[in-house]
Design a protein around this motif. Structure first.
Motif, PDB file in Angstrom:
ATOM      1  N   SER A 115      -2.626  -2.749  -8.951  1.00  0.00           N
ATOM      2  CA  SER A 115      -3.916  -2.254  -9.403  1.00  0.00           C
ATOM      3  C   SER A 115      -3.651  -1.206 -10.469  1.00  0.00           C
ATOM      4  CB  SER A 115      -4.663  -1.604  -8.238  1.00  0.00           C
ATOM      5  OG  SER A 115      -5.009  -2.568  -7.289  1.00  0.00           O
ATOM      6  N   TYR A 119      -9.613  -2.013  -2.888  1.00  0.00           N
ATOM      7  CA  TYR A 119      -8.503  -2.677  -3.568  1.00  0.00           C
ATOM      8  C   TYR A 119      -7.199  -2.290  -2.881  1.00  0.00           C
ATOM      9  CZ  TYR A 119      -7.694   1.857  -5.841  1.00  0.00           C
ATOM     10  OH  TYR A 119      -7.452   3.175  -6.093  1.00  0.00           O
ATOM     11  N   SER A 120      -6.173  -3.102  -3.106  1.00  0.00           N
ATOM     12  CA  SER A 120      -4.833  -2.751  -2.635  1.00  0.00           C
ATOM     13  C   SER A 120      -4.049  -2.231  -3.828  1.00  0.00           C
ATOM     14  CB  SER A 120      -4.137  -3.970  -2.019  1.00  0.00           C
ATOM     15  OG  SER A 120      -4.047  -5.014  -2.960  1.00  0.00           O
ATOM     16  N   HIS A 121      -2.988  -1.484  -3.566  1.00  0.00           N
ATOM     17  CA  HIS A 121      -2.184  -0.946  -4.654  1.00  0.00           C
ATOM     18  C   HIS A 121      -1.354  -2.019  -5.334  1.00  0.00           C
ATOM     19  CE1 HIS A 121      -2.927   2.834  -2.310  1.00  0.00           C
ATOM     20  NE2 HIS A 121      -3.372   3.119  -3.511  1.00  0.00           N
ATOM     21  N   SER A 148       0.843  -1.191   0.000  1.00  0.00           N
ATOM     22  CA  SER A 148       0.000   0.000   0.000  1.00  0.00           C
ATOM     23  C   SER A 148       0.879   1.243   0.000  1.00  0.00           C
ATOM     24  CB  SER A 148      -0.902   0.015   1.238  1.00  0.00           C
ATOM     25  OG  SER A 148      -1.672   1.189   1.261  1.00  0.00           O
ATOM     26  N   GLU A 190      -4.024   5.673   1.092  1.00  0.00           N
ATOM     27  CA  GLU A 190      -5.423   5.250   1.080  1.00  0.00           C
ATOM     28  C   GLU A 190      -5.895   4.970  -0.340  1.00  0.00           C
ATOM     29  OE1 GLU A 190      -7.452   4.670   3.746  1.00  0.00           O
ATOM     30  OE2 GLU A 190      -5.632   5.000   4.933  1.00  0.00           O
ATOM     31  N   SER A 191      -6.627   3.883  -0.507  1.00  0.00           N
ATOM     32  CA  SER A 191      -7.261   3.568  -1.786  1.00  0.00           C
ATOM     33  C   SER A 191      -8.622   4.250  -1.829  1.00  0.00           C
ATOM     34  CB  SER A 191      -7.436   2.058  -1.938  1.00  0.00           C
ATOM     35  OG  SER A 191      -6.198   1.405  -1.918  1.00  0.00           O
ATOM     36  N   PRO A 240      -3.309  10.130  -3.851  1.00  0.00           N
ATOM     37  CA  PRO A 240      -3.924   9.535  -2.664  1.00  0.00           C
ATOM     38  C   PRO A 240      -3.902  10.460  -1.443  1.00  0.00           C
ATOM     39  CG  PRO A 240      -1.949   8.301  -3.291  1.00  0.00           C
ATOM     40  CD  PRO A 240      -2.147   9.380  -4.305  1.00  0.00           C
TER      41      PRO A 240
END
Length: 126
Positions: free
Chosen positions: A28, A15-17, A7, A10-11, A35
């Motif tokens: 992703s 989803y995770s980065h 990460s 914050e998304s 962010p």
């Protein structure tokens, strides 16, 4: 080896980065969404491409990888007809040769000119 979630802030959705599975990092789709502020960074394809790469490089670094370790790149352009040349010129300035396999397609990206996702090798072998 258990998958590891990466990460870089914050998304904006569920989803995770990125995720490291074995020796591969999967990310992703990254846009020019900042962010930290929630704002779109940059207005031109060149500016948005550079910011996407800034975010991708943060994910790569946290995973123990770099742009030199790219296995594949997938690119979505909101206006492929008008933005491909500017994107490709910027890409060539950032990604080291030999270039990884890449797909570049047109897509409807409201508010953004570009979205990119990558697969990269993670490990000490080059």
């Amino acid at each position: 080896m258990k998958p590891r979630v990466i990460s870089v802030g914050e998304s904006v959705a569920a989803y995770s980065h990125g995720k490291v599975v074995g020796n591969l990092l999967f990310t992703s789709g990254m846009t020019s969404h900042d962010p930290a502020t929630g704002a779109v960074r940059g207005s031109t394809i060149e500016e948005q491409t550079r910011y996407c790469f800034e975010l991708l490089e943060q994910v790569l670094a946290k995973a123990g990888s770099s742009l030199a370790d790219l296995v594949q790149v997938q690119v979505f352009l909101n206006d492929i007809e008008n933005d491909f040349a500017g994107f490709d010129a910027t890409y060539k300035q950032i990604v080291p040769a030999p270039y990884p396999p890449r797909a570049t397609v047109g897509a409807d990206l409201p508010g953004y000119r570009i979205e990119m996702l990558i697969t990269a090798f993670v490990g000490s072998e080059h």
